[in-house]
Scaffold this motif. Sequence first.
Motif, PDB file in Angstrom:
ATOM      1  N   LEU A  91       1.025  -1.087   0.037  1.00 49.39           N
ATOM      2  CA  LEU A  91       0.022  -0.036  -0.264  1.00 49.39           C
ATOM      3  C   LEU A  91       0.846   1.681  -0.305  1.00 49.39           C
ATOM      4  O   LEU A  91       0.195   2.665   0.224  1.00 49.39           O
ATOM      5  CB  LEU A  91      -1.062  -0.301   1.440  1.00 49.39           C
ATOM      6  N   GLU A  92       2.025   1.382  -0.172  1.00 43.49           N
ATOM      7  CA  GLU A  92       2.432   2.419  -0.156  1.00 43.49           C
ATOM      8  C   GLU A  92       2.511   3.771  -1.257  1.00 43.49           C
ATOM      9  O   GLU A  92       2.616   4.592  -0.663  1.00 43.49           O
ATOM     10  CB  GLU A  92       4.378   1.409  -0.745  1.00 43.49           C
ATOM     11  N   GLU A 134      -0.411   4.584  -1.708  1.00 40.85           N
ATOM     12  CA  GLU A 134      -1.623   4.997  -0.593  1.00 40.85           C
ATOM     13  C   GLU A 134      -1.183   5.762   0.521  1.00 40.85           C
ATOM     14  O   GLU A 134      -1.622   7.236   1.355  1.00 40.85           O
ATOM     15  CB  GLU A 134      -2.932   3.883  -0.032  1.00 40.85           C
ATOM     16  N   ILE A 135       0.010   5.405   0.916  1.00 39.86           N
ATOM     17  CA  ILE A 135       0.428   5.748   2.155  1.00 39.86           C
ATOM     18  C   ILE A 135       0.845   6.976   1.882  1.00 39.86           C
ATOM     19  O   ILE A 135       1.246   8.032   2.757  1.00 39.86           O
ATOM     20  CB  ILE A 135       1.797   5.349   2.845  1.00 39.86           C
ATOM     21  N   ALA A 136       2.062   6.682   0.913  1.00 40.01           N
ATOM     22  CA  ALA A 136       2.543   8.682   0.520  1.00 40.01           C
ATOM     23  C   ALA A 136       1.318   9.227   0.123  1.00 40.01           C
ATOM     24  O   ALA A 136       1.669  10.684   0.258  1.00 40.01           O
ATOM     25  CB  ALA A 136       3.789   7.735  -0.144  1.00 40.01           C
ATOM     26  N   PHE A 151      -1.580   9.715   1.327  1.00 36.05           N
ATOM     27  CA  PHE A 151      -2.308  10.299   2.867  1.00 36.05           C
ATOM     28  C   PHE A 151      -1.317  10.953   3.274  1.00 36.05           C
ATOM     29  O   PHE A 151      -1.513  12.045   3.773  1.00 36.05           O
ATOM     30  CB  PHE A 151      -1.820   9.248   4.006  1.00 36.05           C
ATOM     31  N   GLU A 152       0.344  10.564   3.344  1.00 29.71           N
ATOM     32  CA  GLU A 152       0.989  11.850   3.873  1.00 29.71           C
ATOM     33  C   GLU A 152       1.515  13.142   3.308  1.00 29.71           C
ATOM     34  O   GLU A 152       1.261  14.064   4.205  1.00 29.71           O
ATOM     35  CB  GLU A 152       2.644  11.062   4.087  1.00 29.71           C
ATOM     36  N   TYR A 159      -1.683  14.476   4.773  1.00 31.06           N
ATOM     37  CA  TYR A 159      -1.783  14.844   6.111  1.00 31.06           C
ATOM     38  C   TYR A 159      -1.263  15.641   7.022  1.00 31.06           C
ATOM     39  O   TYR A 159      -1.214  16.450   7.369  1.00 31.06           O
ATOM     40  CB  TYR A 159      -2.067  13.497   6.800  1.00 31.06           C
ATOM     41  N   LEU A 160       0.540  15.326   6.711  1.00 28.16           N
ATOM     42  CA  LEU A 160       1.534  16.101   7.108  1.00 28.16           C
ATOM     43  C   LEU A 160       1.541  17.474   6.252  1.00 28.16           C
ATOM     44  O   LEU A 160       2.640  18.471   6.881  1.00 28.16           O
ATOM     45  CB  LEU A 160       2.821  15.677   6.417  1.00 28.16           C
ATOM     46  N   ARG A 165      -0.706  19.991   6.164  1.00 29.67           N
ATOM     47  CA  ARG A 165      -2.430  20.848   6.185  1.00 29.67           C
ATOM     48  C   ARG A 165      -2.163  21.977   7.452  1.00 29.67           C
ATOM     49  O   ARG A 165      -1.010  22.059   8.212  1.00 29.67           O
ATOM     50  CB  ARG A 165      -3.114  19.653   7.029  1.00 29.67           C
ATOM     51  N   VAL A 178      -6.036   5.759   6.399  1.00 26.99           N
ATOM     52  CA  VAL A 178      -5.374   5.439   5.310  1.00 26.99           C
ATOM     53  C   VAL A 178      -6.290   5.133   3.845  1.00 26.99           C
ATOM     54  O   VAL A 178      -6.017   6.054   2.955  1.00 26.99           O
ATOM     55  CB  VAL A 178      -3.874   5.042   5.637  1.00 26.99           C
ATOM     56  N   VAL A 179      -6.597   3.827   4.208  1.00 24.93           N
ATOM     57  CA  VAL A 179      -7.187   3.178   3.032  1.00 24.93           C
ATOM     58  C   VAL A 179      -8.202   2.293   4.084  1.00 24.93           C
ATOM     59  O   VAL A 179      -7.834   2.588   4.584  1.00 24.93           O
ATOM     60  CB  VAL A 179      -7.206   2.697   2.191  1.00 24.93           C
ATOM     61  N   TYR A 193      -2.913   5.530   9.792  1.00 23.69           N
ATOM     62  CA  TYR A 193      -1.109   6.724  10.228  1.00 23.69           C
ATOM     63  C   TYR A 193      -0.608   6.662  11.580  1.00 23.69           C
ATOM     64  O   TYR A 193      -1.948   6.503  12.003  1.00 23.69           O
ATOM     65  CB  TYR A 193      -1.395   7.364   9.366  1.00 23.69           C
ATOM     66  N   ARG A 196      10.182   3.749   7.320  1.00 22.37           N
ATOM     67  CA  ARG A 196       9.995   4.660   6.881  1.00 22.37           C
ATOM     68  C   ARG A 196      10.711   5.954   7.109  1.00 22.37           C
ATOM     69  O   ARG A 196      10.705   6.826   6.777  1.00 22.37           O
ATOM     70  CB  ARG A 196       9.034   4.409   7.084  1.00 22.37           C
ATOM     71  N   ARG A 256       9.566  10.051  13.862  1.00 16.96           N
ATOM     72  CA  ARG A 256       8.516   9.709  13.845  1.00 16.96           C
ATOM     73  C   ARG A 256       8.527   8.731  15.602  1.00 16.96           C
ATOM     74  O   ARG A 256       7.754   7.645  15.461  1.00 16.96           O
ATOM     75  CB  ARG A 256       7.285   9.243  12.919  1.00 16.96           C
ATOM     76  N   CYS A 274       2.504   3.097   9.234  1.00 19.33           N
ATOM     77  CA  CYS A 274       0.758   2.088   9.478  1.00 19.33           C
ATOM     78  C   CYS A 274       0.955   1.288  10.313  1.00 19.33           C
ATOM     79  O   CYS A 274       1.266   0.573  10.532  1.00 19.33           O
ATOM     80  CB  CYS A 274       0.631   2.415   8.097  1.00 19.33           C
ATOM     81  N   LYS A 301      -1.630  27.737  16.019  1.00 20.36           N
ATOM     82  CA  LYS A 301      -1.825  26.485  14.880  1.00 20.36           C
ATOM     83  C   LYS A 301      -2.958  25.098  15.437  1.00 20.36           C
ATOM     84  O   LYS A 301      -3.964  24.640  15.392  1.00 20.36           O
ATOM     85  CB  LYS A 301      -1.669  26.697  13.560  1.00 20.36           C
TER      86      LYS A 301
END
Lengths: 196, 475
Positions: free
Chosen positions: A182-183, A185-187, A189-190, A193-194, A196, B17-18, B28, B54, B58, B166, B266
């Motif tokens: 799912l890399e 999709e994860i990328a 998302f990041e 998300y990151l 925002r 994420v999905v 996530y 990855r 974090r 994840c 923020k």
Amino acid sequence: MEAFKCLTSRVVVLPVDNIDTDQIIPARFLKTTDKHGLGASLFADWRYLADGQPDPAFVLNRPESQGAQILLTGDNFGCGSSREHAAWALLGWGFRAVISTSFADIFRNNALKNGLLPVIVSPEVHQDLMRLFLQDPAQTLTIDLETQTLRWLDREVQFPIDPFSKDCLLRGVDELGYLLSLEPEIAAFESRYLTR
Amino acid sequence: MMTPKTLFEKIWERHVVVEPPQSPAVLYIDLHLIHEVTSPQAFSALREKGLRVRRPERTFATVDHGVPTIPSPDGRPEGRLAFADEMSRRQIRQLEENCREFGIQLMGLDSPYQGIVHVVGPELGLTQPGLTIVCGDSHTSTHGAFGALAFGIGTSEVEHVLATQCLLQRRPKTCLVNMEGYPGKGVTAKDMILALIAQIGTGGGTGHVLEYAGPAVRALSMEERMTLCNMSIEAGARAGMVAPDDVTFEYLAGRPFAPQGAAWEKALADWRTLPSDEEAVYDKVVTLDVSRLEPMITYGTNPGMGMPITGRIPDPDAITDPAQRAALEKALAYMGLRPGEPLLGHPVDVVFIGSCTNGRLTDLRQAASLIKGRKVAPNVRVLVVPGSQQVKRAAEAEGLDRIFKEAGAEWREPGCSMCIAMNGDALAPGQYAVSTSNRNFEGRQGRGGRTFLASPLTAAATAINGVITDPRTLL
């Protein structure tokens, strides 16, 4: 992870509720950096006497338990610590499935990720199984994951499992491969998300 | 109009994420904490599979479970290792090597921030509202005190987070825990959570995320909220949470990893949107009237076997459920206690003050407030173990260490210590302890050791008298 399809085995009965992971494997055995070799420490404080000798009264030390691959035990099995060593120790001893009326969440997750099948049955079925296998340790039970059934004597009952875990167990694949696939999709998302 | 949502739902939804049909959600993870005991096999697996971490920025590491708490004989931070056994030493070295190789920040033995992972995260400001936080430790629920979704994971999941940032997760149910009224004198957050677990049982929260609410919870400090959330797992809950408010924001402001300047403003605006909407629906609601509570103490071998300190041990014969009756009989046999007996006045051998439940400055202050100017009973060994180097320094700056030492207690270096008894701090077989930790399981504090869980106030009162004592008699 070894696939789980269908298993027929004798059953070890440990009729205690709320067995916590400190009983399954005491903390002093968590100093290893390996996941193998923990079978000898399974239920260590119940299984060995203070002098280190096996306690002949404890169920795992009885001759009829040797070679059994199914543990039948009380409610809320695996509560407490998140140590995956509990699943590793059960597998290390030779168990492939644990039957109870409920499992603690983290233990259940850990078991599924290692090919150890947690089987949830109703209190009524649990009582029937307890009675039978306490009385007759030579009797066997079949766990068929494909059809999600337990079979013994002339009885047959269904057990629940979510489709994703079932598929992983049947194929003997762990979840990491799926997550890695799912890399993209994860990328994606990041990047949303990151920033925002 | 938007559907009203709970705090949990708001955090969950922004991290999915999905979520393909028939499969668990891919969630996530914002913050991953690791320690030496549950991470080595995850790093070995990464190496075997040729995977990298990855998002190394974090993940944060510290050493806590296996570290000796005996002060270094030569003053060097590493000197403590002289008291570790070979396997623990190797585990600590392995974590250092793993962090070096994979680029992870480690608060190691030589760090001024070393300590119990659930004390370190919050005090560094790593733990923040709205985050998803995981750690290979069941007491990760502690971080939920900030309005984060925080839960314990196994080592395979540690590997998953390292490799993909994840986790695969099935959506838990929600449970509102309404704490009504205000606790009386001598009744603390620890007593509130022990009373809740006694009420709903060790499996009462299974499959659920607990959200603690009500005036009594709002009135708690951050450290007390952490005590509350910490023991959510002892009710079987997936996580525990408290909605963030000004108490949360004041605690976080200025901490090293908290947002600064414009980023703080923020973040604050965002955090204020997190609390559950008024009309939000929970799968379950539990109510506890804390105004009626006494200090609590456990008598058995799971945290659900607790009672008011002036109570008497329940009689197995009065229980109709055969499994519950058998469990109580087994517990009382292990504990060497008789039905109907009071615990007040029961002698103890050890008092342990520390752990991720009660090893913070507030806890040490409470214990010291009773011990100040008194002596611990001559028959009792009293171990005071600060939760982190920062807690230790702050306590020493206030002179708490001197209060404990002058009373005859041992003042130790930070770590999990006798809560999990992996580092040499352990009960001898048959010994009784009043402990501010979180688990009274058979053998948890040493093989054959017998644990009474209680608050720092009760622990301190017991240390002074050498027998289980209601702290209200000394306040």
